[in-house]
Design a protein around this motif. Structure first.
Motif, PDB file in Angstrom:
ATOM      1  N   LYS A  15       0.799  -1.109  -0.019  1.00  0.00           N
ATOM      2  CA  LYS A  15       0.087   0.019   0.045  1.00  0.00           C
ATOM      3  C   LYS A  15       0.767   1.173   0.038  1.00  0.00           C
ATOM      4  N   LYS A  16       0.059   2.377  -0.112  1.00  0.00           N
ATOM      5  CA  LYS A  16       0.885   3.586  -0.178  1.00  0.00           C
ATOM      6  C   LYS A  16       1.385   3.847   1.420  1.00  0.00           C
ATOM      7  N   CYS A 105      21.751 -15.563  11.928  1.00  0.00           N
ATOM      8  CA  CYS A 105      20.523 -16.264  12.247  1.00  0.00           C
ATOM      9  C   CYS A 105      19.614 -15.284  12.877  1.00  0.00           C
ATOM     10  N   LEU A 106      19.350 -14.181  12.204  1.00  0.00           N
ATOM     11  CA  LEU A 106      18.501 -13.158  12.524  1.00  0.00           C
ATOM     12  C   LEU A 106      17.416 -12.908  11.625  1.00  0.00           C
ATOM     13  N   GLN A 107      16.348 -12.387  11.908  1.00  0.00           N
ATOM     14  CA  GLN A 107      15.170 -12.273  11.038  1.00  0.00           C
ATOM     15  C   GLN A 107      15.423 -10.952  10.199  1.00  0.00           C
ATOM     16  N   TYR A 108      14.572 -10.791   9.008  1.00  0.00           N
ATOM     17  CA  TYR A 108      14.579  -9.641   8.152  1.00  0.00           C
ATOM     18  C   TYR A 108      13.510  -9.511   7.374  1.00  0.00           C
ATOM     19  N   ILE A 109      13.099  -8.173   7.162  1.00  0.00           N
ATOM     20  CA  ILE A 109      11.900  -7.895   6.348  1.00  0.00           C
ATOM     21  C   ILE A 109      12.523  -7.225   5.051  1.00  0.00           C
ATOM     22  N   SER A 110      11.895  -7.634   3.763  1.00  0.00           N
ATOM     23  CA  SER A 110      12.070  -7.042   2.633  1.00  0.00           C
ATOM     24  C   SER A 110      11.307  -5.748   2.029  1.00  0.00           C
ATOM     25  N   VAL A 111      11.939  -4.686   1.879  1.00  0.00           N
ATOM     26  CA  VAL A 111      11.224  -3.520   1.606  1.00  0.00           C
ATOM     27  C   VAL A 111      11.785  -3.224   0.143  1.00  0.00           C
ATOM     28  N   PRO A 112      11.182  -3.637  -0.576  1.00  0.00           N
ATOM     29  CA  PRO A 112      11.685  -3.479  -2.118  1.00  0.00           C
ATOM     30  C   PRO A 112      11.599  -1.869  -2.421  1.00  0.00           C
ATOM     31  N   SER A 113      12.750  -1.370  -3.236  1.00  0.00           N
ATOM     32  CA  SER A 113      12.699   0.162  -3.896  1.00  0.00           C
ATOM     33  C   SER A 113      12.355  -0.171  -5.353  1.00  0.00           C
ATOM     34  N   SER A 114      12.318  -1.302  -5.819  1.00  0.00           N
ATOM     35  CA  SER A 114      11.743  -1.708  -7.172  1.00  0.00           C
ATOM     36  C   SER A 114      11.149  -3.268  -7.289  1.00  0.00           C
ATOM     37  N   LEU A 115      10.810  -3.617  -8.521  1.00  0.00           N
ATOM     38  CA  LEU A 115      10.270  -4.978  -8.389  1.00  0.00           C
ATOM     39  C   LEU A 115      11.125  -5.497  -9.612  1.00  0.00           C
ATOM     40  N   SER A 116      12.212  -5.598  -9.673  1.00  0.00           N
ATOM     41  CA  SER A 116      12.880  -6.040 -10.966  1.00  0.00           C
ATOM     42  C   SER A 116      12.928  -7.795 -10.931  1.00  0.00           C
ATOM     43  N   ALA A 146       5.764  -3.311   0.750  1.00  0.00           N
ATOM     44  CA  ALA A 146       6.009  -2.696  -0.472  1.00  0.00           C
ATOM     45  C   ALA A 146       5.220  -1.600  -0.626  1.00  0.00           C
ATOM     46  N   ASP A 147       5.831  -0.424  -0.556  1.00  0.00           N
ATOM     47  CA  ASP A 147       5.492   0.900  -0.503  1.00  0.00           C
ATOM     48  C   ASP A 147       5.188   1.221  -1.839  1.00  0.00           C
ATOM     49  N   ILE A 148       3.752   1.459  -2.309  1.00  0.00           N
ATOM     50  CA  ILE A 148       3.503   1.490  -3.685  1.00  0.00           C
ATOM     51  C   ILE A 148       4.026   2.733  -4.241  1.00  0.00           C
ATOM     52  N   GLU A 149       4.276   3.800  -3.456  1.00  0.00           N
ATOM     53  CA  GLU A 149       4.659   5.248  -3.856  1.00  0.00           C
ATOM     54  C   GLU A 149       6.128   5.218  -4.329  1.00  0.00           C
ATOM     55  N   ILE A 150       6.862   4.285  -3.352  1.00  0.00           N
ATOM     56  CA  ILE A 150       8.227   4.199  -3.716  1.00  0.00           C
ATOM     57  C   ILE A 150       8.513   3.422  -4.889  1.00  0.00           C
ATOM     58  N   ILE A 151       7.776   2.423  -5.014  1.00  0.00           N
ATOM     59  CA  ILE A 151       7.963   1.421  -6.463  1.00  0.00           C
ATOM     60  C   ILE A 151       7.590   2.339  -7.789  1.00  0.00           C
ATOM     61  N   PHE A 215      -1.344  -2.032 -11.233  1.00  0.00           N
ATOM     62  CA  PHE A 215      -0.245  -2.773 -11.687  1.00  0.00           C
ATOM     63  C   PHE A 215       0.785  -3.119 -10.692  1.00  0.00           C
ATOM     64  N   VAL A 216       1.156  -2.106  -9.940  1.00  0.00           N
ATOM     65  CA  VAL A 216       2.477  -2.450  -8.843  1.00  0.00           C
ATOM     66  C   VAL A 216       1.917  -3.386  -8.063  1.00  0.00           C
ATOM     67  N   GLU A 217       0.569  -3.551  -7.572  1.00  0.00           N
ATOM     68  CA  GLU A 217      -0.209  -4.366  -6.701  1.00  0.00           C
ATOM     69  C   GLU A 217      -0.054  -5.793  -7.452  1.00  0.00           C
ATOM     70  N   VAL A 218      -0.490  -5.901  -8.559  1.00  0.00           N
ATOM     71  CA  VAL A 218      -0.380  -7.096  -9.201  1.00  0.00           C
ATOM     72  C   VAL A 218       1.110  -7.803  -9.493  1.00  0.00           C
ATOM     73  N   LEU A 219       1.879  -6.848  -9.601  1.00  0.00           N
ATOM     74  CA  LEU A 219       3.305  -7.224  -9.938  1.00  0.00           C
ATOM     75  C   LEU A 219       3.896  -7.599  -8.724  1.00  0.00           C
ATOM     76  N   THR A 220       3.795  -6.997  -7.599  1.00  0.00           N
ATOM     77  CA  THR A 220       4.186  -7.485  -6.282  1.00  0.00           C
ATOM     78  C   THR A 220       3.666  -8.851  -5.914  1.00  0.00           C
TER      79      THR A 220
END
Length: 330
Positions: A15-16, A105-116, A146-151, A215-220
Motif C-alpha cells: 500500500k501507499k 541467524c537473524l530475522q529480516y523484512i524485505s522493503v523493495p525499492s523496485s520490483l525487478s 511494499a510501499d507503492i509510492e516508492i515503487i 499494476f504495482v500491486e499485481v506485480l508485487t
C-alpha cells in the motif's frame, strides 16, 4: 489425512506509505525487537529519505549489496538475536541481507525499492563471490512491505525486468514437465499451478499502466507468490529453467555486456520458444505481450549476441547446474 505445512510471510503489506508505518505494522503483528537495523545504499537513502522512518532505526548501514565479501566485512556488527534487519533496495541489497541474516541467524523484512525480480520473497540469494555470481540457499523473509509510492518512482526498466522475471515462470514450468518425462523428476502440481497463475495475471497490462497502483500491486503479488511456489516445492524449479541458466551463463561469460536479470530471462525465453522448442504460437504470444508492455524494446536495446556467442551461452547454460531442461534434448 495427510497434509503439509507451508511457510508464509507473517507480514505482507502492499500500500501507499507502507514504509512509514513500519512500527505500526510490527505492533499489529505482535512483533517487538530491541533494535531495528536498516540496510540500504546511500543513493537510495538520499532519494527516498522522506519515505523512510529514520527515527525508528538504531542504525543505518550503507552497502553496495550483491557481494559475499561485503557480507563478511560487516558480519560482526550484530551478534545478538533480538535484532530485526530491514532490507530496503533492489535485488542486490535484499540478497545481501538474506545471506547476512542466514550467517547471523537473524530475522529480516524485505522493503523493495523496485520490483525487478522475485528476490523480495525467494529462498535463494544471488551474490558475487571471488568475482563470480553464485546462488545461496537462504531463509525467506519474516515479511514484505511494499510501499507503492516508492515503487512507482522506480525506473520503468526495473518494472519491466520484474515482468520478464515473472513471465519466465511459464518457460520454467515447461522444463519441469520435461524433467518429469525424461528424468523422472517429481512434479509439485500445487507449485506449478501457483507459478502459472501468477505469471499469466500480468498479461492483461500495457506500458501505459506500468506506474499505476493496480499494476504495482499485481506485480508485487505475482513476484511474492512466485517465491512462495519455490518455497512450497523446496526448489527453484517453479521459477527457474533453461531461461535462467542462459541468463546466468551471460553473467559469467559476458559480464560487461550483462543487463538486468529479468530482461535477460525474457530474451532467453523468446529465444528458446522460437529456436529450441520451435513453438511459433507461444513465441508470437510472448512477442506480442513484450511489445505491448515495452519489454521487447529493452531486450533489443540491451541484448545482442552473435551465433558463435549464442552457442557458447547455450553450452555454458547446460552445465551451470545439475538441472534437466530443454537444453538437454537439443
Amino acid at each position: 489425512m495427510f497434509s503439509r505445512i507451508i511457510k508464509i510471510p507473517i507480514i505482507f503489506e502492499v500500500k501507499k506509505k507502507a514504509f512509514k508505518e513500519l512500527d505500526s505494522i510490527l505492533k499489529a503483528n505482535h512483533l517487538s525487537y530491541e533494535e531495528k537495523i536498516l540496510f540500504t545504499s546511500q543513493e537510495l537513502f538520499d532519494l527516498y529519505k522522506t519515505y523512510i522512518p529514520v527515527e525508528t532505526f538504531s542504525d543505518v548501514i550503507f552497502i553496495k549489496g550483491g557481494n559475499v565479501e561485503e557480507v563478511e566485512s560487516v558480519k560482526s556488527k550484530y551478534e545478538h538475536h533480538n535484532v530485526l534487519l530491514i532490507a530496503f533496495g533492489g535485488g542486490s541489497i535484499i540478497d545481501f541481507v538474506k545471506l547476512y541474516s542466514r550467517e547471523l541467524c537473524l530475522q529480516y523484512i524485505s522493503v523493495p525499492s523496485s520490483l525487478s525480480n522475485d528476490a523480495i520473497y525467494s529462498p535463494i540469494a544471488r551474490l558475487t563471490k571471488n568475482g563470480k555470481k553464485e546462488s545461496f540457499g537462504v531463509l525467506e523473509p519474516l515479511g514484505i512491505i511494499a510501499d507503492i509510492e516508492i515503487i512507482q518512482k522506480s525506473p520503468l526498466k526495473m518494472l519491466l525486468a520484474g515482468v520478464g522475471d515473472l513471465v519466465s515462470n511459464l518457460s520454467a514450468i515447461k522444463d519441469w514437465y520435461l524433467a518429469e518425462s525424461y528424468d523422472s523428476e517429481v512434479l509439485d502440481i500445487f507449485s506449478v499451478s501457483l507459478s502459472i497463475v501468477t505469471a499469466k495475471a500480468i498479461f492483461a497490462y500495457t506500458r501505459e499502466q506500468l506506474r499505476s497502483e493496480e499494476f504495482v500491486e499485481v506485480l508485487t503479488y505475482g513476484l511474492v507468490l512466485s517465491g512462495l511456489s519455490m518455497i512450497i516445492a523446496n526448489s527453484s524449479r517453479p521459477a527457474s529453467g533453461a531461461e535462467h541458466l542462459m541468463s546466468h551463463a551471460i553473467d559469467e561469460l559476458f559480464p560487461d555486456r550483462a543487463t538486468l536479470h529479468g530482461i535477460q530471462v525474457a530474451w532467453a525465453m523468446l529465444y528458446i520458444e522460437k529456436n529450441i522448442r520451435k513453438n511459433d504460437d507461444a513465441y508470437e504470444s510472448l512477442l506480442c505481450f513484450f511489445e505491448k508492455i515495452g519489454l521487447y524494446a529493452e531486450i533489443e536495446n540491451d541484448i545482442q549476441f552473435s551465433e558463435t556467442e549464442l552457442k557458447r551461452i547455450i553450452a555454458k547454460a547446460k552445465i551451470m547446474r545439475k538441472r534437466f531442461t530443454v537444453l538437454n534434448i537439443i
